[in-house]
Scaffold this motif. Sequence first.
Motif, PDB file in Angstrom:
ATOM      1  N   GLY A 390      49.767   3.758 -28.829  1.00 38.97           N
ATOM      2  CA  GLY A 390      48.316   3.529 -28.841  1.00 38.97           C
ATOM      3  C   GLY A 390      47.608   4.072 -27.617  1.00 38.97           C
ATOM      4  O   GLY A 390      46.513   4.624 -27.708  1.00 38.97           O
ATOM      5  N   LEU A 391      48.242   3.923 -26.452  1.00 36.40           N
ATOM      6  CA  LEU A 391      47.616   4.393 -25.220  1.00 36.40           C
ATOM      7  C   LEU A 391      47.442   5.907 -25.200  1.00 36.40           C
ATOM      8  O   LEU A 391      46.566   6.425 -24.523  1.00 36.40           O
ATOM      9  CB  LEU A 391      48.447   3.964 -24.009  1.00 36.40           C
ATOM     10  CG  LEU A 391      48.090   2.620 -23.374  1.00 36.40           C
ATOM     11  CD1 LEU A 391      49.037   2.329 -22.228  1.00 36.40           C
ATOM     12  CD2 LEU A 391      46.656   2.629 -22.859  1.00 36.40           C
ATOM     13  N   ASN A 392      48.310   6.628 -25.939  1.00 39.98           N
ATOM     14  CA  ASN A 392      48.150   8.081 -26.008  1.00 39.98           C
ATOM     15  C   ASN A 392      46.751   8.445 -26.477  1.00 39.98           C
ATOM     16  O   ASN A 392      46.149   9.397 -26.015  1.00 39.98           O
ATOM     17  CB  ASN A 392      49.148   8.686 -26.995  1.00 39.98           C
ATOM     18  CG  ASN A 392      50.560   8.661 -26.453  1.00 39.98           C
ATOM     19  OD1 ASN A 392      50.760   8.575 -25.263  1.00 39.98           O
ATOM     20  ND2 ASN A 392      51.525   8.735 -27.351  1.00 39.98           N
ATOM     21  N   TYR A 393      46.279   7.680 -27.442  1.00 38.03           N
ATOM     22  CA  TYR A 393      44.967   7.978 -28.017  1.00 38.03           C
ATOM     23  C   TYR A 393      43.848   7.525 -27.082  1.00 38.03           C
ATOM     24  O   TYR A 393      42.948   8.290 -26.756  1.00 38.03           O
ATOM     25  CB  TYR A 393      44.807   7.256 -29.359  1.00 38.03           C
ATOM     26  CG  TYR A 393      45.709   7.761 -30.459  1.00 38.03           C
ATOM     27  CD1 TYR A 393      45.209   8.556 -31.480  1.00 38.03           C
ATOM     28  CD2 TYR A 393      47.058   7.438 -30.491  1.00 38.03           C
ATOM     29  CE1 TYR A 393      46.028   9.009 -32.506  1.00 38.03           C
ATOM     30  CE2 TYR A 393      47.892   7.888 -31.504  1.00 38.03           C
ATOM     31  CZ  TYR A 393      47.373   8.678 -32.512  1.00 38.03           C
ATOM     32  OH  TYR A 393      48.191   9.124 -33.510  1.00 38.03           O
ATOM     33  N   THR A 394      43.915   6.263 -26.658  1.00 40.68           N
ATOM     34  CA  THR A 394      42.776   5.716 -25.929  1.00 40.68           C
ATOM     35  C   THR A 394      42.732   6.172 -24.472  1.00 40.68           C
ATOM     36  O   THR A 394      41.716   6.687 -24.012  1.00 40.68           O
ATOM     37  CB  THR A 394      42.827   4.179 -25.977  1.00 40.68           C
ATOM     38  OG1 THR A 394      44.126   3.742 -25.561  1.00 40.68           O
ATOM     39  CG2 THR A 394      42.563   3.667 -27.384  1.00 40.68           C
ATOM     40  N   LYS A 395      43.836   6.000 -23.758  1.00 37.59           N
ATOM     41  CA  LYS A 395      43.836   6.408 -22.350  1.00 37.59           C
ATOM     42  C   LYS A 395      43.718   7.931 -22.260  1.00 37.59           C
ATOM     43  O   LYS A 395      42.994   8.457 -21.410  1.00 37.59           O
ATOM     44  CB  LYS A 395      45.107   5.924 -21.654  1.00 37.59           C
ATOM     45  CG  LYS A 395      45.144   6.262 -20.170  1.00 37.59           C
ATOM     46  CD  LYS A 395      46.383   5.683 -19.485  1.00 37.59           C
ATOM     47  CE  LYS A 395      46.380   5.988 -17.993  1.00 37.59           C
ATOM     48  NZ  LYS A 395      47.520   5.336 -17.292  1.00 37.59           N
ATOM     49  N   GLY A 396      44.436   8.622 -23.140  1.00 37.68           N
ATOM     50  CA  GLY A 396      44.369  10.082 -23.135  1.00 37.68           C
ATOM     51  C   GLY A 396      42.949  10.564 -23.401  1.00 37.68           C
ATOM     52  O   GLY A 396      42.437  11.463 -22.724  1.00 37.68           O
ATOM     53  N   HIS A 397      42.303   9.958 -24.372  1.00 40.76           N
ATOM     54  CA  HIS A 397      40.919  10.312 -24.683  1.00 40.76           C
ATOM     55  C   HIS A 397      40.011  10.026 -23.489  1.00 40.76           C
ATOM     56  O   HIS A 397      39.197  10.864 -23.090  1.00 40.76           O
ATOM     57  CB  HIS A 397      40.487   9.502 -25.920  1.00 40.76           C
ATOM     58  CG  HIS A 397      39.041   9.612 -26.266  1.00 40.76           C
ATOM     59  ND1 HIS A 397      38.415   8.731 -27.103  1.00 40.76           N
ATOM     60  CD2 HIS A 397      38.087  10.485 -25.889  1.00 40.76           C
ATOM     61  CE1 HIS A 397      37.145   9.063 -27.234  1.00 40.76           C
ATOM     62  NE2 HIS A 397      36.917  10.126 -26.509  1.00 40.76           N
ATOM     63  N   ALA A 398      40.174   8.854 -22.894  1.00 38.94           N
ATOM     64  CA  ALA A 398      39.334   8.497 -21.746  1.00 38.94           C
ATOM     65  C   ALA A 398      39.545   9.474 -20.590  1.00 38.94           C
ATOM     66  O   ALA A 398      38.588   9.886 -19.925  1.00 38.94           O
ATOM     67  CB  ALA A 398      39.646   7.066 -21.297  1.00 38.94           C
ATOM     68  N   LEU A 399      40.797   9.867 -20.383  1.00 39.95           N
ATOM     69  CA  LEU A 399      41.098  10.803 -19.301  1.00 39.95           C
ATOM     70  C   LEU A 399      40.434  12.158 -19.554  1.00 39.95           C
ATOM     71  O   LEU A 399      39.785  12.730 -18.668  1.00 39.95           O
ATOM     72  CB  LEU A 399      42.610  10.975 -19.156  1.00 39.95           C
ATOM     73  CG  LEU A 399      43.053  12.079 -18.191  1.00 39.95           C
ATOM     74  CD1 LEU A 399      42.568  11.795 -16.778  1.00 39.95           C
ATOM     75  CD2 LEU A 399      44.566  12.252 -18.207  1.00 39.95           C
ATOM     76  N   LEU A 400      40.587  12.677 -20.781  1.00 36.48           N
ATOM     77  CA  LEU A 400      39.976  13.983 -21.080  1.00 36.48           C
ATOM     78  C   LEU A 400      38.461  13.915 -20.913  1.00 36.48           C
ATOM     79  O   LEU A 400      37.838  14.829 -20.392  1.00 36.48           O
ATOM     80  CB  LEU A 400      40.334  14.432 -22.500  1.00 36.48           C
ATOM     81  CG  LEU A 400      41.809  14.739 -22.775  1.00 36.48           C
ATOM     82  CD1 LEU A 400      41.987  15.305 -24.172  1.00 36.48           C
ATOM     83  CD2 LEU A 400      42.391  15.708 -21.752  1.00 36.48           C
ATOM     84  N   ARG A 401      37.887  12.794 -21.323  1.00 36.10           N
ATOM     85  CA  ARG A 401      36.435  12.652 -21.210  1.00 36.10           C
ATOM     86  C   ARG A 401      35.998  12.625 -19.742  1.00 36.10           C
ATOM     87  O   ARG A 401      35.012  13.260 -19.358  1.00 36.10           O
ATOM     88  CB  ARG A 401      35.996  11.375 -21.936  1.00 36.10           C
ATOM     89  CG  ARG A 401      34.507  11.260 -22.073  1.00 36.10           C
ATOM     90  CD  ARG A 401      34.103  10.069 -22.931  1.00 36.10           C
ATOM     91  NE  ARG A 401      32.661   9.953 -22.881  1.00 36.10           N
ATOM     92  CZ  ARG A 401      31.852  10.194 -23.902  1.00 36.10           C
ATOM     93  NH1 ARG A 401      32.335  10.514 -25.072  1.00 36.10           N
ATOM     94  NH2 ARG A 401      30.541  10.099 -23.746  1.00 36.10           N
TER      95      ARG A 401
END
Length: 853
Positions: A390-401
């Motif tokens: 799950g963190l791949n999606y949320t943390k990864g998305h937040a990081l890219l943003r």
Amino acid sequence: MKGIFLWAAIGCCAVAVAADSPDYRLPSGVQPLSQIIELRIDPSRIDFDGATSIKLNVQQLTDRIGINQVGLTLANIALSGAEGQRTLQSTGGEWDRSWLADGEPIPPGEYTLTMEFSGEYATDALGMHRTSFEGNDYVFTQMEAMYARRAFPVFDEPSFKIPYQLILSAPDDLTVVANTPPESTDKKDGWQRVTFMPTPPLSSYLIAYAVGPLDRVAIEGISVPGHVYVPKGHAGELGFVLQQTPTIVAALEDYFGSKYPYRKLDFVAVPEFAFGAMENPGLITYRTDLLLVGDEVAGRQAINVLNVIAHEVAHIWYGDVVTMAWWDDLWLNEAFATWMANTILETVYPQYNTVLNLPQDGAFEADQLTTSRPIRRMVRTEDEIFGSVGLNYTKGHALLRMLERYVGHEVWQRAIRKYVEKFAWSNATESDLWAVVSEESGLDISKMAGDYLNQPGFASVSIDDAGAVTQTRYVREGLVAEEKLWRIPMNVKYKADGQVRQTFMLLEGPTGSLDIPSSTDWIFPDAGANGYYRWSTSLDQFYNLIDDIDELSEREKIALLDNTEAQLNAGSLSMADYLYVLKRFLQDPHPLVFLPTLRKVRVIGDEFVGDGNRGAFAVFIDQSLSERYQDVGIRGRAGDSEATLQLRPQLVRTLGQFGTDETLLAEAASIVDDYLKSPAAIQSQLAREAMRITALRDDGGRYEQYLQAYLRTASASQKSNILAAMYFDEPEVVLRHLEFSLSDDVQAGDSLAALNFFSYLLEDHSLLYEWLDDNFDRVVAKAPAYYQPVMPQVLGGSCDRENLDLLEEFFRDRDDAYATSLAKVIESDEACIARRTRHANAFEQFLKPYQDG
Ligand SMILES: [Zn+2]
């Protein structure tokens, strides 16, 4: 190059495996070059057979060839090369490998490896799996992450990116589709043999096909031919999807500056699906309830559908054309598609206000645990991949943003285009991306990104009134975790001398200093609300900010609210402070600022409300929400904004669950009756929450009504909606529904939902574990394999010591595979229990004014 990718001109294939590949990888000295896969598929049978032919380049002398397969029987294995043909024998090995050898060395050179194989279809929706739906049999595929090996022998690693050619034989009255268009079809004796065009270089986890009585409808208006394939009889339910898909595809082509790169773009609605959707090039698969949504779709349901389509199609560029070299970069694959989908929704569909969904708020919750792990880490097996995906999606998305904001939108977009162009039809790693972004921006991105990827957790940044800045690792009160440091790009908003201003600071060490005037009233250290960090200021400044809250954007307000709860949990704000902020936010006019506030109020209700204070809390709920409820109402109204459509179901849910309004409950029950008769009559999310509160207030008598409607309906979205709303807590109903969840009437992917929401609903979990003692093997056999490592989390979250003891006792000695998930549940449930103990008195104080009504 810009424009259409000419894969055929690029040649094959990327060689990305290191010379000394680790033991869980296939040996690097044997490279597949292309593979033909022939399968004989009759969905009415439980077994299948096939043959394959693989062109190989043996690069160094070896005595055996390793190939991935699991559960298959191999026969007639032959290796043909310059020196003639040899017969090989197969022996099983670790990591789903078979070793093929004849006792003699295999010299370097090009070979063709051929073999026959047979096996049984999977029934847990992973790999090549068979399902019956409305009396018809189908075969579908879901190969990610490591399930292609269940269907055929294959070099099943993402870095072996080669052309595949599928030849599928099936009864000739069935539809047969695959990643590519058919090249030719032969018919004989009631069978068809369809030879599909070879794929461009492809990773094996992206192979897809489907066989069954599928109907199809053309998608008009995209740059390549496209169809949606649906189970027989459902072609009329695609209005919204057919209308919106061309818009999404065009927006993505526009962002990437290149056309959709494969020959066709088909969607398939799969009635038995372990995931939401899968980005197979040319043949994207979806859960039926994401595609078969009819014409009129609004609110959260519309966002979900658009978001998933945008996510899958975005994967076409990053995921399919450019592919991670190994699963340790799955985070980037998923983060990229999630970030891209959100970018598309924000720009193309502003009416849905998705800018107000903050990915970091979802990520912080999991990432704050001291047992959290870095999103980039070594993975070897399916379980390790999905253990905390799950963190791949949320943390990864937040990081890219956050990084996108740091380098600027235009620089970022240029870098993304370059990256996709440079690595098209091959593999790339995260460092390849940072190299391109760093080159375009002139900023060293890779160190900053590494701080967030290779370390678990996140910083809490505190700023004092003089502007002194300190970072420490965020942990909940009473916990200790290893200290870490992050490079933090901070956009800071502050007010001084009556003026709101903004400044930027890059915090690169444990401390720093922010240049602000001594007359500063308040500081908001996350302007734009894109930071992956928590923050705190002095209490005075914090209250000044709350008093001046309308100086913040809606997105910033939502981040502030979440941060306030985090500071309560860290012990730097009191329960009284937090409840003050919640009450203030309940007055916010924007429905989508009000909505997350409502969710937090409900969390308080779940955690702090029991028999002793239920009445007072109900008064608080009625008083705080009634005015908003007057405005919004329970039934949809002509001209409702998308924001209202998102808010209404949650408002009804909260009032229905915790309030005393009998009229609302009666109206909710009548919405349920209307919806169960005719799903199109009621917006899906509203129906779901109405069903939930009606079930919660029911004595179990309505279970039969829900169940019959579930069994009767042909609507996939109504089916999953009803299944998500079985909020009954009478022991007989609980046991009956748990049993039903294991029946053929429930998809494998939905089979754990009941355990999950019963563990939310039931105060005492003994009943669940008594049932699990007898039935755990059946649960495990039915659920998709990738759920196994997270089973403790399915049952966690009760915030109750006795239930946590039951859970620990049940999983403790069961299997090492549960250890990671178990540790997470224990930590988060214990934190919840501690929070309740710590703040119970303050909450009672807060409720005092509501005690006499
Ligand atoms: Zn994805």
